[in-house]
Design a protein around this motif. Sequence first.
Motif, PDB file in Angstrom:
ATOM      1  N   SER A 271      36.517  51.658  36.861  1.00 40.18           N
ATOM      2  CA  SER A 271      35.523  51.171  35.958  1.00 40.18           C
ATOM      3  C   SER A 271      34.692  51.391  36.291  1.00 40.18           C
ATOM      4  O   SER A 271      33.905  52.868  36.137  1.00 40.18           O
ATOM      5  CB  SER A 271      35.505  49.605  36.917  1.00 40.18           C
ATOM      6  OG  SER A 271      34.108  48.876  36.729  1.00 40.18           O
TER       7      SER A 271
ATOM      8  N   VAL B  81      31.281  43.093  37.720  1.00 42.10           N
ATOM      9  CA  VAL B  81      31.988  44.910  37.468  1.00 42.10           C
ATOM     10  C   VAL B  81      32.457  45.349  39.072  1.00 42.10           C
ATOM     11  O   VAL B  81      31.891  45.148  39.948  1.00 42.10           O
ATOM     12  CB  VAL B  81      30.903  45.977  36.866  1.00 42.10           C
ATOM     13  CG1 VAL B  81      31.183  47.144  36.671  1.00 42.10           C
ATOM     14  CG2 VAL B  81      30.430  45.445  35.492  1.00 42.10           C
TER      15      VAL B  81
ATOM     16  N   GLU C 293      35.512  43.285  33.098  1.00 44.34           N
ATOM     17  CA  GLU C 293      35.172  43.582  34.264  1.00 44.34           C
ATOM     18  C   GLU C 293      35.108  43.372  35.582  1.00 44.34           C
ATOM     19  O   GLU C 293      35.581  43.497  36.633  1.00 44.34           O
ATOM     20  CB  GLU C 293      34.277  44.977  34.327  1.00 44.34           C
ATOM     21  CG  GLU C 293      34.418  46.096  33.200  1.00 44.34           C
ATOM     22  CD  GLU C 293      35.547  47.191  33.266  1.00 44.34           C
ATOM     23  OE1 GLU C 293      35.894  47.793  34.475  1.00 44.34           O
ATOM     24  OE2 GLU C 293      36.367  47.109  32.222  1.00 44.34           O
TER      25      GLU C 293
END
Length: 274
Positions: free
Chosen positions: A125, A155, A245
């Motif tokens: 990520s 995220v 994400e």
Amino acid sequence: MADVLVLGGTGTTGRRVVAGLRAAGVTPRAATRRPREPGQVRFEWTDRATHADALRGASAVYLVAPIGEAEPAALVAPFLADALDAGVRRVVLLSSSAVTEDTPGIGELQRLVRAAPEWAVLKPSWFMQNFTGAHLVAQGVRDGEIVTATGDARVAFVDAGDIAAVAVRALTDPGPHNTEHVLTGPAALSYAEAAAIVAAHLGRPIRHRAVGTAEFAARLTASGMPEEFAAVLAALDEDIRRGAEDRVTPAVEQVTGRPARSFEAFVRDEIASR
């Protein structure tokens, strides 16, 4: 194991991979445009002559694609052909959790790497290290305002040290991984939440301002980024806004045997201590 060639060997993950390989008793070759230290070798994506010298005697490669190229396969494919001809058996690609085989341009690299006898694709990520250094997010930290096109989506930022630790295992484990590893930190955060953590440790206001995708692409281009690549990165922010994400995986701990570093620990150790 013979030497391991580390592309981007002085970069964010590459230098950490080099250090991890040395700690594991494996000799790394840090590929760089301007070698200055022992163990570094000259490497230019556009100069195929440097490929042969860098690859000579190497058994494995940590592959970081050329930066800023929206269509990197044209450069990477000849390099991988040279690598396999030179006797490289294992290739570990640094990709992204946002990239699939079907992603235009950069997605092709995953198919290319699978042609190696042994391989792994690392799909981290977004880096925690984006909040430091020369990245636009880091500039936002310094200015007090982080600008993205992610809205309030989350995220699971991951530490580059954890990415490198997984890479070292994928490069050196006796058996090949022959799989993808989606790498995240232990918690997903919005940029506003991340900004609040950084602000709390620095003791000054930092906010997140969400903008549209087109405006964000224009900001990237204005910073000096090629227009095509800016459009790719802005589209990734849009994917984040849509929730792409917002997930956490156990891959770092599964591969390395230790938990992934938290964003709070990263900020405390890497930002607040400066």
